[in-house]
Design a protein around this motif. Structure first.
Motif, PDB file in Angstrom:
ATOM      1  N   ARG A 111      36.596  30.036  42.532  1.00 22.62           N
ATOM      2  CA  ARG A 111      37.689  30.739  43.202  1.00 22.62           C
ATOM      3  C   ARG A 111      38.812  31.130  42.241  1.00 22.62           C
ATOM      4  O   ARG A 111      39.293  32.270  42.258  1.00 22.62           O
ATOM      5  CB  ARG A 111      38.259  29.882  44.327  1.00 22.62           C
ATOM      6  CG  ARG A 111      39.372  30.574  45.112  1.00 22.62           C
ATOM      7  CD  ARG A 111      39.850  29.725  46.272  1.00 22.62           C
ATOM      8  NE  ARG A 111      38.755  29.470  47.201  1.00 22.62           N
ATOM      9  CZ  ARG A 111      38.264  28.254  47.492  1.00 22.62           C
ATOM     10  NH1 ARG A 111      38.786  27.193  46.905  1.00 22.62           N
ATOM     11  NH2 ARG A 111      37.288  28.118  48.348  1.00 22.62           N
ATOM     12  N   ALA A 112      39.245  30.207  41.389  1.00 28.71           N
ATOM     13  CA  ALA A 112      40.370  30.499  40.493  1.00 28.71           C
ATOM     14  C   ALA A 112      40.005  31.581  39.476  1.00 28.71           C
ATOM     15  O   ALA A 112      40.862  32.358  39.052  1.00 28.71           O
ATOM     16  CB  ALA A 112      40.823  29.234  39.775  1.00 28.71           C
ATOM     17  N   VAL A 113      38.735  31.648  39.077  1.00 26.09           N
ATOM     18  CA  VAL A 113      38.298  32.706  38.159  1.00 26.09           C
ATOM     19  C   VAL A 113      38.273  34.041  38.892  1.00 26.09           C
ATOM     20  O   VAL A 113      38.752  35.055  38.379  1.00 26.09           O
ATOM     21  CB  VAL A 113      36.910  32.373  37.570  1.00 26.09           C
ATOM     22  CG1 VAL A 113      36.389  33.535  36.733  1.00 26.09           C
ATOM     23  CG2 VAL A 113      36.980  31.107  36.724  1.00 26.09           C
ATOM     24  N   LEU A 114      37.726  34.049  40.093  1.00 28.28           N
ATOM     25  CA  LEU A 114      37.658  35.282  40.875  1.00 28.28           C
ATOM     26  C   LEU A 114      39.046  35.816  41.210  1.00 28.28           C
ATOM     27  O   LEU A 114      39.273  37.025  41.249  1.00 28.28           O
ATOM     28  CB  LEU A 114      36.870  35.029  42.161  1.00 28.28           C
ATOM     29  CG  LEU A 114      35.362  34.801  41.992  1.00 28.28           C
ATOM     30  CD1 LEU A 114      34.770  34.188  43.252  1.00 28.28           C
ATOM     31  CD2 LEU A 114      34.663  36.106  41.665  1.00 28.28           C
ATOM     32  N   ASP A 115      39.998  34.901  41.443  1.00 27.75           N
ATOM     33  CA  ASP A 115      41.357  35.304  41.796  1.00 27.75           C
ATOM     34  C   ASP A 115      42.231  35.600  40.581  1.00 27.75           C
ATOM     35  O   ASP A 115      43.361  36.077  40.740  1.00 27.75           O
ATOM     36  CB  ASP A 115      42.030  34.206  42.626  1.00 27.75           C
ATOM     37  CG  ASP A 115      41.399  34.048  44.004  1.00 27.75           C
ATOM     38  OD1 ASP A 115      40.645  34.951  44.404  1.00 27.75           O
ATOM     39  OD2 ASP A 115      41.648  33.018  44.657  1.00 27.75           O
ATOM     40  N   GLY A 116      41.729  35.290  39.390  1.00 24.76           N
ATOM     41  CA  GLY A 116      42.508  35.537  38.187  1.00 24.76           C
ATOM     42  C   GLY A 116      43.471  34.424  37.814  1.00 24.76           C
ATOM     43  O   GLY A 116      44.292  34.581  36.913  1.00 24.76           O
ATOM     44  N   GLY A 117      43.357  33.256  38.477  1.00 20.59           N
ATOM     45  CA  GLY A 117      44.263  32.160  38.179  1.00 20.59           C
ATOM     46  C   GLY A 117      43.806  31.271  37.043  1.00 20.59           C
ATOM     47  O   GLY A 117      44.570  30.427  36.552  1.00 20.59           O
ATOM     48  N   ALA A 118      42.554  31.420  36.595  1.00 16.25           N
ATOM     49  CA  ALA A 118      42.010  30.633  35.484  1.00 16.25           C
ATOM     50  C   ALA A 118      40.928  31.444  34.804  1.00 16.25           C
ATOM     51  O   ALA A 118      40.347  32.365  35.389  1.00 16.25           O
ATOM     52  CB  ALA A 118      41.457  29.300  35.986  1.00 16.25           C
ATOM     53  N   ASP A 119      40.659  31.089  33.553  1.00  9.65           N
ATOM     54  CA  ASP A 119      39.619  31.775  32.785  1.00  9.65           C
ATOM     55  C   ASP A 119      38.317  30.988  32.751  1.00  9.65           C
ATOM     56  O   ASP A 119      37.241  31.568  32.613  1.00  9.65           O
ATOM     57  CB  ASP A 119      40.104  32.024  31.357  1.00  9.65           C
ATOM     58  CG  ASP A 119      41.401  32.800  31.326  1.00  9.65           C
ATOM     59  OD1 ASP A 119      41.491  33.825  32.037  1.00  9.65           O
ATOM     60  OD2 ASP A 119      42.340  32.396  30.606  1.00  9.65           O
ATOM     61  N   LEU A 120      38.427  29.670  32.847  1.00  9.49           N
ATOM     62  CA  LEU A 120      37.252  28.798  32.859  1.00  9.49           C
ATOM     63  C   LEU A 120      37.570  27.614  33.761  1.00  9.49           C
ATOM     64  O   LEU A 120      38.596  26.957  33.588  1.00  9.49           O
ATOM     65  CB  LEU A 120      36.930  28.305  31.438  1.00  9.49           C
ATOM     66  CG  LEU A 120      35.814  27.257  31.295  1.00  9.49           C
ATOM     67  CD1 LEU A 120      34.472  27.822  31.758  1.00  9.49           C
ATOM     68  CD2 LEU A 120      35.705  26.775  29.846  1.00  9.49           C
ATOM     69  N   PRO A 242      40.462  36.661  28.669  1.00 10.84           N
ATOM     70  CA  PRO A 242      39.722  37.553  29.574  1.00 10.84           C
ATOM     71  C   PRO A 242      40.683  38.384  30.395  1.00 10.84           C
ATOM     72  O   PRO A 242      41.729  37.893  30.831  1.00 10.84           O
ATOM     73  CB  PRO A 242      38.932  36.569  30.446  1.00 10.84           C
ATOM     74  CG  PRO A 242      38.802  35.336  29.613  1.00 10.84           C
ATOM     75  CD  PRO A 242      40.065  35.268  28.814  1.00 10.84           C
ATOM     76  N   PRO A 243      40.368  39.657  30.632  1.00  9.81           N
ATOM     77  CA  PRO A 243      41.259  40.515  31.416  1.00  9.81           C
ATOM     78  C   PRO A 243      41.356  40.050  32.852  1.00  9.81           C
ATOM     79  O   PRO A 243      40.431  39.448  33.388  1.00  9.81           O
ATOM     80  CB  PRO A 243      40.597  41.893  31.320  1.00  9.81           C
ATOM     81  CG  PRO A 243      39.153  41.591  31.078  1.00  9.81           C
ATOM     82  CD  PRO A 243      39.136  40.351  30.219  1.00  9.81           C
ATOM     83  N   ALA A 244      42.487  40.333  33.482  1.00  3.67           N
ATOM     84  CA  ALA A 244      42.665  39.979  34.888  1.00  3.67           C
ATOM     85  C   ALA A 244      41.743  40.837  35.738  1.00  3.67           C
ATOM     86  O   ALA A 244      41.447  41.984  35.399  1.00  3.67           O
ATOM     87  CB  ALA A 244      44.117  40.208  35.294  1.00  3.67           C
ATOM     88  N   PRO A 245      41.253  40.284  36.864  1.00  2.00           N
ATOM     89  CA  PRO A 245      40.378  41.076  37.735  1.00  2.00           C
ATOM     90  C   PRO A 245      41.133  42.228  38.354  1.00  2.00           C
ATOM     91  O   PRO A 245      42.348  42.147  38.576  1.00  2.00           O
ATOM     92  CB  PRO A 245      39.941  40.057  38.797  1.00  2.00           C
ATOM     93  CG  PRO A 245      41.049  39.051  38.826  1.00  2.00           C
ATOM     94  CD  PRO A 245      41.539  38.958  37.402  1.00  2.00           C
ATOM     95  N   ALA A 246      40.431  43.306  38.625  1.00  2.00           N
ATOM     96  CA  ALA A 246      41.052  44.468  39.261  1.00  2.00           C
ATOM     97  C   ALA A 246      41.095  44.273  40.758  1.00  2.00           C
ATOM     98  O   ALA A 246      40.202  43.653  41.350  1.00  2.00           O
ATOM     99  CB  ALA A 246      40.277  45.732  38.915  1.00  2.00           C
ATOM    100  N   ASP A 247      42.151  44.790  41.400  1.00  2.00           N
ATOM    101  CA  ASP A 247      42.203  44.742  42.849  1.00  2.00           C
ATOM    102  C   ASP A 247      41.414  45.905  43.426  1.00  2.00           C
ATOM    103  O   ASP A 247      40.750  46.648  42.711  1.00  2.00           O
ATOM    104  CB  ASP A 247      43.654  44.708  43.349  1.00  2.00           C
ATOM    105  CG  ASP A 247      44.420  45.973  42.938  1.00  2.00           C
ATOM    106  OD1 ASP A 247      43.775  46.990  42.632  1.00  2.00           O
ATOM    107  OD2 ASP A 247      45.656  45.919  42.939  1.00  2.00           O
ATOM    108  N   ARG A 248      41.518  46.105  44.697  1.00  2.00           N
ATOM    109  CA  ARG A 248      40.683  47.143  45.334  1.00  2.00           C
ATOM    110  C   ARG A 248      41.099  48.547  44.939  1.00  2.00           C
ATOM    111  O   ARG A 248      40.368  49.509  45.156  1.00  2.00           O
ATOM    112  CB  ARG A 248      40.751  46.965  46.856  1.00  2.00           C
ATOM    113  CG  ARG A 248      40.078  45.670  47.322  1.00  2.00           C
ATOM    114  CD  ARG A 248      40.079  45.581  48.819  1.00  2.00           C
ATOM    115  NE  ARG A 248      39.417  44.351  49.263  1.00  2.00           N
ATOM    116  CZ  ARG A 248      39.281  44.006  50.541  1.00  2.00           C
ATOM    117  NH1 ARG A 248      39.757  44.806  51.494  1.00  2.00           N
ATOM    118  NH2 ARG A 248      38.691  42.885  50.859  1.00  2.00           N
ATOM    119  N   THR A 249      42.281  48.700  44.376  1.00  2.00           N
ATOM    120  CA  THR A 249      42.697  50.042  43.938  1.00  2.00           C
ATOM    121  C   THR A 249      42.236  50.313  42.524  1.00  2.00           C
ATOM    122  O   THR A 249      42.446  51.409  42.003  1.00  2.00           O
ATOM    123  CB  THR A 249      44.232  50.157  43.990  1.00  2.00           C
ATOM    124  OG1 THR A 249      44.807  49.278  42.996  1.00  2.00           O
ATOM    125  CG2 THR A 249      44.762  49.798  45.350  1.00  2.00           C
TER     126      THR A 249
END
Length: 253
Positions: A111-120, A242-249
């Motif tokens: 979850r934290a990786v998918l949300d961008g709150g952690a890298d590993l 690692p780059p932050a995940p992109a949102d839906r936009t």
């Protein structure tokens, strides 16, 4: 439960229809495979990396809907890396294939990786019953955690075989160990690169069958030796996180 499906041979790298790939290194785990594969989260893909099984593990995994990769070079790291290179999803999880860890808990680890709150993110093993974690293996893990803190500054408690990170970032670490030191090298190089590393508790139960590594004092010693060699590597220079995940936009968060 939706079974994981095998993608077409020409599936593009980074296919967003496969949000998470789960790498399952496998050596003679036919007894545990049915339970493990049925616990893969719906919509996630199981990549079973057969490392020379003689009990029909590869064929069984394929019959249960897993995507099977064969890695003839023996070694835990060799199997893990073969799975990583075969993955196409943005986020990749790793999990042992012996039923000691429940793949159904992977969403909480990732979850934290998918949300961008952690890298590993590492799953810190919490034994549920006496004997789930042999004393010699727990002692070795405690010593490794101490050495990791000294080498990286990360105050971790477990090397965590259940873990999650972004695929391209992991490939960018240039991992070279192909034996027992692979999980540690991933952690050390991530720390050197300034990654945000987190732990989350996961239940740990007795595995099905005997461990090829920690099932004996000899196997544990060889694993510790491999990991000591990793810890002796010189620190690598800082690299971009690692780059932050992109949102839906499509914009980075």
């Amino acid at each position: 439960m939706t079974k994981p499906s095998t993608p077409p041979a020409d599936a593009p790298v980074g296919n967003r229809d496969l949000p998470v790939d789960v790498v399952l290194p496998c050596l003679d785990e036919a007894e545990a495979l049915p339970w493990v594969l049925e616990r893969i989260p719906p919509g996630w893909r199981a990549i079973v990396v057969d490392n020379g099984s003689t009990d029909g593990s590869a064929e069984l995994a394929a019959s249960l809907g897993a995507y099977v990769v064969r890695e003839p070079r023996r070694g835990f790291g060799a199997a893990c890396h073969a799975g990583l290179t075969a993955a196409t999803a943005d986020v990749v999880c790793f999990c042992d294939c012996d039923a000691s860890l429940d793949p159904g808990l992977l969403p909480s680890v990732a979850r934290a990786v998918l949300d961008g709150g952690a890298d590993l993110v590492l799953g810190r093993r919490r034994p549920t019953v006496r004997g789930a974690w042999p004393p010699h293996a727990r002692l070795a893990n405690w010593e490794l955690a101490r050495m990791i803190r000294r080498r990286t500054g990360l105050r971790l408690h477990d090397l965590g075989p259940m873990r999650a990170a972004r695929r391209e970032a992991l490939l960018g670490l240039g991992l070279t160990d192909r034996r027992s030191g692979y999980p540690l090298q991933m952690l050390v190089r991530a720390a050197d690169a300034g990654w945000r590393v987190r732990e989350t508790d996961v239940p740990y139960t007795p595995r099905v069958g005997r461990s090829k590594v920690t099932g004996t004092w000899r196997g544990t010693w060889h694993a510790v030796r491999d990991m000591r060699a990793v810890l002796a590597e010189p620190a690598r220079g800082r690299q971009p996180r690692p780059p932050a995940p992109a949102d839906r936009t499509g914009e980075a968060r």
